[in-house]
Write a protein that holds these residues in place. Sequence first.
Motif, PDB file in Angstrom:
ATOM      1  N   ILE A  81     -21.076 -17.789  -1.797  1.00 32.96           N
ATOM      2  CA  ILE A  81     -20.682 -15.925  -1.650  1.00 32.96           C
ATOM      3  C   ILE A  81     -20.219 -15.768  -3.439  1.00 32.96           C
ATOM      4  O   ILE A  81     -19.731 -16.662  -3.496  1.00 32.96           O
ATOM      5  CB  ILE A  81     -19.496 -15.513  -0.449  1.00 32.96           C
ATOM      6  N   ASP A  82     -20.669 -14.572  -4.189  1.00 36.66           N
ATOM      7  CA  ASP A  82     -19.936 -13.999  -4.784  1.00 36.66           C
ATOM      8  C   ASP A  82     -19.332 -13.054  -5.121  1.00 36.66           C
ATOM      9  O   ASP A  82     -19.066 -12.492  -4.312  1.00 36.66           O
ATOM     10  CB  ASP A  82     -21.453 -13.668  -5.436  1.00 36.66           C
ATOM     11  N   ILE A  83     -18.486 -13.271  -5.556  1.00 36.26           N
ATOM     12  CA  ILE A  83     -16.958 -12.616  -5.270  1.00 36.26           C
ATOM     13  C   ILE A  83     -17.083 -11.626  -5.193  1.00 36.26           C
ATOM     14  O   ILE A  83     -16.730 -10.469  -4.505  1.00 36.26           O
ATOM     15  CB  ILE A  83     -15.974 -12.987  -7.036  1.00 36.26           C
ATOM     16  N   GLY A  84     -18.387 -10.486  -6.234  1.00 39.92           N
ATOM     17  CA  GLY A  84     -18.947  -9.020  -5.845  1.00 39.92           C
ATOM     18  C   GLY A  84     -19.496  -8.980  -4.181  1.00 39.92           C
ATOM     19  O   GLY A  84     -19.408  -7.497  -4.072  1.00 39.92           O
ATOM     20  N   ASN A  85     -19.719  -9.689  -3.461  1.00 40.17           N
ATOM     21  CA  ASN A  85     -20.130  -9.441  -1.989  1.00 40.17           C
ATOM     22  C   ASN A  85     -18.951  -9.452  -1.383  1.00 40.17           C
ATOM     23  O   ASN A  85     -19.198 -10.107   0.190  1.00 40.17           O
ATOM     24  CB  ASN A  85     -21.004 -10.489  -1.872  1.00 40.17           C
ATOM     25  N   ILE A  86     -17.492  -9.206  -1.642  1.00 37.72           N
ATOM     26  CA  ILE A  86     -16.736  -9.983  -0.702  1.00 37.72           C
ATOM     27  C   ILE A  86     -15.790  -8.249  -0.705  1.00 37.72           C
ATOM     28  O   ILE A  86     -15.629  -7.599  -1.696  1.00 37.72           O
ATOM     29  CB  ILE A  86     -15.762 -10.496  -1.190  1.00 37.72           C
ATOM     30  N   SER A  87     -15.563  -7.534   0.582  1.00 33.57           N
ATOM     31  CA  SER A  87     -14.458  -6.345   0.942  1.00 33.57           C
ATOM     32  C   SER A  87     -13.212  -7.308   0.731  1.00 33.57           C
ATOM     33  O   SER A  87     -12.959  -8.444   1.060  1.00 33.57           O
ATOM     34  CB  SER A  87     -14.976  -5.822   2.578  1.00 33.57           C
ATOM     35  N   VAL A  88     -12.048  -5.551   0.898  1.00 33.16           N
ATOM     36  CA  VAL A  88     -10.738  -6.788   0.682  1.00 33.16           C
ATOM     37  C   VAL A  88     -10.249  -5.222   1.283  1.00 33.16           C
ATOM     38  O   VAL A  88     -10.536  -3.913   1.671  1.00 33.16           O
ATOM     39  CB  VAL A  88     -10.622  -6.605   0.081  1.00 33.16           C
ATOM     40  N   ALA A  89      -8.833  -5.053   2.113  1.00 30.90           N
ATOM     41  CA  ALA A  89      -8.378  -4.639   2.930  1.00 30.90           C
ATOM     42  C   ALA A  89      -7.111  -4.909   2.703  1.00 30.90           C
ATOM     43  O   ALA A  89      -6.562  -5.719   2.760  1.00 30.90           O
ATOM     44  CB  ALA A  89      -8.600  -4.874   5.117  1.00 30.90           C
ATOM     45  N   TYR A  90      -6.176  -3.285   2.410  1.00 32.60           N
ATOM     46  CA  TYR A  90      -5.045  -3.973   2.368  1.00 32.60           C
ATOM     47  C   TYR A  90      -4.641  -2.729   1.719  1.00 32.60           C
ATOM     48  O   TYR A  90      -4.753  -0.978   2.093  1.00 32.60           O
ATOM     49  CB  TYR A  90      -4.917  -4.354   1.248  1.00 32.60           C
ATOM     50  N   VAL A  91      -3.613  -2.659   1.551  1.00 30.98           N
ATOM     51  CA  VAL A  91      -2.108  -0.442   2.199  1.00 30.98           C
ATOM     52  C   VAL A  91      -2.462  -0.670   0.920  1.00 30.98           C
ATOM     53  O   VAL A  91      -1.561  -1.102  -0.267  1.00 30.98           O
ATOM     54  CB  VAL A  91      -1.222  -1.051   2.837  1.00 30.98           C
ATOM     55  N   TYR A  92      -3.320   0.895   0.072  1.00 34.47           N
ATOM     56  CA  TYR A  92      -2.836   1.232  -0.678  1.00 34.47           C
ATOM     57  C   TYR A  92      -1.492   1.531  -1.235  1.00 34.47           C
ATOM     58  O   TYR A  92      -0.951   1.900  -0.884  1.00 34.47           O
ATOM     59  CB  TYR A  92      -3.485   2.379  -1.156  1.00 34.47           C
ATOM     60  N   GLY A  93      -0.980   1.254  -2.395  1.00 36.46           N
ATOM     61  CA  GLY A  93       0.307   1.416  -4.046  1.00 36.46           C
ATOM     62  C   GLY A  93       1.168  -0.216  -3.017  1.00 36.46           C
ATOM     63  O   GLY A  93       2.264   0.144  -3.288  1.00 36.46           O
ATOM     64  N   ASP A  94       0.808  -0.497  -2.159  1.00 39.85           N
ATOM     65  CA  ASP A  94       1.710  -1.495  -1.961  1.00 39.85           C
ATOM     66  C   ASP A  94       1.535  -2.631  -3.422  1.00 39.85           C
ATOM     67  O   ASP A  94       0.265  -3.455  -3.460  1.00 39.85           O
ATOM     68  CB  ASP A  94       1.298  -2.411  -1.139  1.00 39.85           C
ATOM     69  N   SER A  95       2.980  -3.353  -3.696  1.00 42.87           N
ATOM     70  CA  SER A  95       2.529  -3.743  -4.494  1.00 42.87           C
ATOM     71  C   SER A  95       2.240  -5.431  -4.858  1.00 42.87           C
ATOM     72  O   SER A  95       0.960  -5.546  -5.834  1.00 42.87           O
ATOM     73  CB  SER A  95       4.218  -4.441  -4.957  1.00 42.87           C
ATOM     74  N   TYR A  96       2.476  -5.594  -2.976  1.00 39.04           N
ATOM     75  CA  TYR A  96       1.557  -6.886  -3.276  1.00 39.04           C
ATOM     76  C   TYR A  96       0.388  -7.105  -2.808  1.00 39.04           C
ATOM     77  O   TYR A  96      -0.639  -8.123  -3.286  1.00 39.04           O
ATOM     78  CB  TYR A  96       1.980  -7.689  -1.441  1.00 39.04           C
ATOM     79  N   GLY A  97      -0.204  -6.294  -2.067  1.00 44.66           N
ATOM     80  CA  GLY A  97      -1.748  -6.205  -1.680  1.00 44.66           C
ATOM     81  C   GLY A  97      -2.714  -5.779  -2.792  1.00 44.66           C
ATOM     82  O   GLY A  97      -3.570  -6.611  -3.310  1.00 44.66           O
ATOM     83  N   GLU A  98      -1.691  -5.029  -3.981  1.00 43.98           N
ATOM     84  CA  GLU A  98      -2.636  -4.347  -5.339  1.00 43.98           C
ATOM     85  C   GLU A  98      -2.717  -6.117  -6.228  1.00 43.98           C
ATOM     86  O   GLU A  98      -3.128  -6.050  -6.466  1.00 43.98           O
ATOM     87  CB  GLU A  98      -2.436  -3.567  -6.095  1.00 43.98           C
ATOM     88  N   SER A  99      -1.941  -6.407  -6.057  1.00 43.14           N
ATOM     89  CA  SER A  99      -1.097  -8.067  -6.616  1.00 43.14           C
ATOM     90  C   SER A  99      -2.483  -8.253  -6.924  1.00 43.14           C
ATOM     91  O   SER A  99      -3.159  -9.634  -7.419  1.00 43.14           O
ATOM     92  CB  SER A  99      -0.221  -8.335  -6.438  1.00 43.14           C
TER      93      SER A  99
END
Length: 599
Positions: A355-373
């Motif tokens: 699986i290529d990295i570009g074929n992966i979806s992501v879910a996190y809390v926008y603005g959260d430092s950990y999620g964005e990191s």
Amino acid sequence: MSNSNELTRWEKIVGLVFAGIIMAVLITFIFSPPQEVNNLTAVIISFFIAAAAGYSGYLFSGKIEGVLPFSKAVIKASGASATFLIVFILTLNFLQDYKQPTDFDRDDVEPLSPTPEVSLSFGDSYFLKAGGSAQALELKESAVENFSRYLAGKGDNFDGLYLAQEEFERYLGDYRSASADSEISGEQITPNPNDPEARIYLNNVLTEIKAQNAERQVLKLVVAVPIAVDPDFSAEVLRGIAQAQYELLQSPEILKGALLEVGIADDKDDAEVAKELARKVANPESSIIATVGHYSTNLTKEVLDIYNTNKKILISPTATGIELSRDDISYFFRTATSDAVAAKQLAEHIQTYGIDIGNISVAYVYGDSYGESLSKSFFGNKRPASQCDLGKRGYNAQNDCVDPAVQNDANAFLLIPSSNDIVDEAIDIITAIGEEIKLLGGDSLYQPEIGQTAIIAEQASASRLTIAIPWHRKGCNSLNDNDNFEQLACDLWAGNNISWRSATAYDAVQVVTKAISDEYDESELESITPDASKLADRMRDPEFNAVGATGTISFLGTGDRKDTEEIGVLVQFKVVEESGEESRVSSPETVEKYDFVQI
């Protein structure tokens, strides 16, 4: 013949537009005045008001044609420019200083946001109230009350001290002269050995007793955890701290005869509370040698500068955000790996499925430092197949996350819940996703909720949910002679009731005590409080290392833990074979047992 001073059609239109803007601004400030005006808004409003004034200057200047020895165009342009500039400067200065007018002086009243209360206890109050019977909690309350009286009496109330020892031991099941059940008010009490707060307070009681009997110096450390919002996660951290403190009591030579008391602070996962705590424990007059915390990247970054400015050590066992890696900070360390390490491990793992990295979806809390990191570290310069906000108002896992992933042909989904209260949103994705889409997770997803119902456990297993964490337990039935940390954990916590958070918290204490032991000899520790600057310099020394639950610990110049083969593992959620040991995350709705297994 028309008069040359009459307004043209376009001049009338522009005049009406400016008049409308001025009226709108005036109506807003009269009927709905803001508390204050930010800089950008001030510039925009000033521009339009000045433009309207400049236009008036343009029109008026045309009336004095012939008075000055210039052409009509020059006179109009000069009048408009001068008027615009003067009005813009005056209006901008007014708005930047603007505050809603009141009929009283705000300095004479109490602030709307008073200084937050900091809850810090060395045993004179308690936070954890779950996990035992009402009768057991009554015993814990009595122990805390007796110890509190001793602390308030500055060491005079020794009867209260020894009574607190007995009651804490009964509560934890340590009281050797008692049976498995203790008694209070004529009723049997089932001990609660898994309460790390009570264990820390018992350790503090025993520390006071030893200090009185042997005249040893007592050093103080604070651990900051979000008990009010994440009591389970906080308990995992506190177990590691309690176990390290317990070992120091059993082997005083580790700290060259000095003793360690631990204070527990509830930061409530609130930035203002964390800052107030930092100002309290990190001030130059404080006797606290180090603070272990905070739990999240968000909170930790808020207090870094306070600790650094006051030259006090902050060491986090759980904050993993890459933005905490700063060369300009000398007093911050962390025993967990950064998100860069976890991202690399997850990326290498998912590529084994082709699986290529570009074929992966992501879910996190926008603005959260950990999620964005973690998201930034994982994807690098590539764009995810889709992304969704776990903190969105009106969030719906199917519509917001799963459907876009399917529509964009995602082959995997990276889940990064920011905290315990967002985990349910991530779990909703697990239950809605098809098993053909592989699941990856940040360390915040490592928790028992994954296996509490059959449908979640089965789907997580079918999608091969894989999580990157700093360390993973082996289990009480799978230990060897070198697994000292887990062996003691199995005894202290009525089974292997620990996690990676317990291990990295334990390591934080090992780092601090090793630095003290390296820098001071026994005679110095009889009277000298260790200097944080010397300890921080020692911990940043390339030759420094401490041995902890997760292996050998040493640090980079940024305070990040050096990446070694010992730290950082991948665990996958799957059906486990019967081993004579109950799985921590077995589902009550299925005969199969599930758990995170290291791969």
